[in-house]
Design a protein around this motif. Structure first.
Motif, mmCIF file in Angstrom:
data_model
loop_
_atom_site.group_PDB
_atom_site.id
_atom_site.type_symbol
_atom_site.label_atom_id
_atom_site.label_comp_id
_atom_site.label_asym_id
_atom_site.label_seq_id
_atom_site.Cartn_x
_atom_site.Cartn_y
_atom_site.Cartn_z
ATOM 1 N N SER A 66 28.485 15.003 5.132
ATOM 2 C CA SER A 66 27.187 14.208 5.101
ATOM 3 C C SER A 66 26.125 14.905 4.079
ATOM 4 O O SER A 66 26.188 15.893 3.814
ATOM 5 N N TYR A 93 21.384 6.821 9.567
ATOM 6 C CA TYR A 93 22.744 6.938 10.228
ATOM 7 C C TYR A 93 22.416 8.194 11.156
ATOM 8 O O TYR A 93 21.195 8.847 11.436
ATOM 9 N N GLU A 94 23.200 8.383 12.164
ATOM 10 C CA GLU A 94 23.149 9.282 13.232
ATOM 11 C C GLU A 94 24.577 9.822 13.366
ATOM 12 O O GLU A 94 25.610 9.537 13.242
ATOM 13 N N THR A 96 27.005 11.187 16.481
ATOM 14 C CA THR A 96 27.175 10.961 17.785
ATOM 15 C C THR A 96 28.880 11.333 18.439
ATOM 16 O O THR A 96 29.683 11.455 17.577
#
Length: 287
Positions: A66, A93-94, A96
């Motif tokens: 990332s 983005y995230e 999860t």
């Protein structure tokens, strides 16, 4: 498995791709990128740490690093490790821990006559690729700078999107019966491409009728067993052309083709240039 979620469309933007080799004992450099870094290991094992979490990425596996997070080699490679890398950009983005089990679950908003449907792709941060030849083919096309005067540079974004969708689909881990047969056939052909494998041999190895195996490969992979074998052979031929000085006859024999003339003809049909021209192009690129 932790996942990274993107809302599409629009898709993340492809930036660049390449390949490399860590020799035995070497490790990944310490870096922080402002974009995503997707690393796919072809052979060997890469040991890498991101944000205090250590990963072991083996052959046929990928890791999605990332932006803004430091990553570095946690220890040296135990053997020569070859890999592809790909950089892409996406601001929204995230992270999860759930979701991404099927296409219906990824649908975020239905489309209309004026607005597209929106999905939330949920890619595992690390995953195993079931169709390595597809991945390598996509990477080879994304790295191809010999066709700058064609439409390939414009199509690289599309090829990248196909790669992301492929990783998403494989993460569902619910292949159909036809997909399982096609992938098993592909795996067998990858392992035996140097041999004279007939459709009868393939049928016997998989315990399915010849016509069914062929039909599964055509419907799932878009090629016949023979065409798939030739693709594997041409991929290996390109590696040998770029990394050795072997003559065409030796390379043809190495990849399981007895006739050097037919090898050269098939290579040109597949790659658009002759094997000799390909070697010259690659050698100029290395220089």
């Amino acid at each position: 498995m932790p996942r990274i979620m993107f809302t599409v469309p629009p898709f993340p933007v492809f930036i660049a791709a390449g390949e490399g080799v860590f020799k035995k004992g070497e490790m990944h450099a310490r870096r922080i990128f402002s974009v995503f870094d997707l690393i796919y290991v072809k052979q060997g094992t890469l040991y890498i740490t991101e944000n205090d979490q250590t990963f072991s990425v083996g052959g046929g596996e990928y890791i999605l690093l990332s932006p803004g997070l430091e990553h570095f080699g946690s220890r040296g490679c135990e053997e020569n490790t070859s890999y592809y890398w790909l950089h892409f950009d996406e601001k929204g983005y995230e992270f999860t821990q759930k979701g991404g089990n099927n296409w219906a679950e990824l649908l975020q908003e239905k489309g209309s006559f004026e607005e597209p449907a929106r999905y939330r792709l949920a890619l595992p941060r690390k995953g195993k690729v079931q169709r390595p030849l597809f991945m390598e083919k996509q990477f080879d096309s994304l790295m191809d700078y010999t066709a700058e005067n064609s439409d390939l540079p414009l199509r690289k974004q599309i090829l990248f999107e196909e790669l992301l969708l492929h990783l998403q689909k494989e993460s569902f881990q619910i292949p159909s019966a036809k997909e399982r047969v096609a992938w098993d056939a592909a795996r067998y052909l990858q392992e035996h491409y140097k041999e004279r494998v007939t459709i009868k041999d393939l049928s016997y190895a998989l315990h399915y009728h010849q016509d069914y195996v062929t039909r599964c490969m055509q419907q799932v992979l878009g090629v016949t067993p023979g065409q798939y074998t030739n693709k594997v052979r041409m991929t290996e031929a390109k590696r040998l052309l770029s990394s050795t000085n072997d003559k065409m006859g030796v390379i043809a024999e190495t990849i399981g083709m007895e006739d050097p003339t037919y090898f050269s003809k098939l290579f040109k049909q597949t790659e658009g240039v002759s094997p000799i021209e390909y070697r010259k192009i690659v050698s100029r690129k290395i220089e």
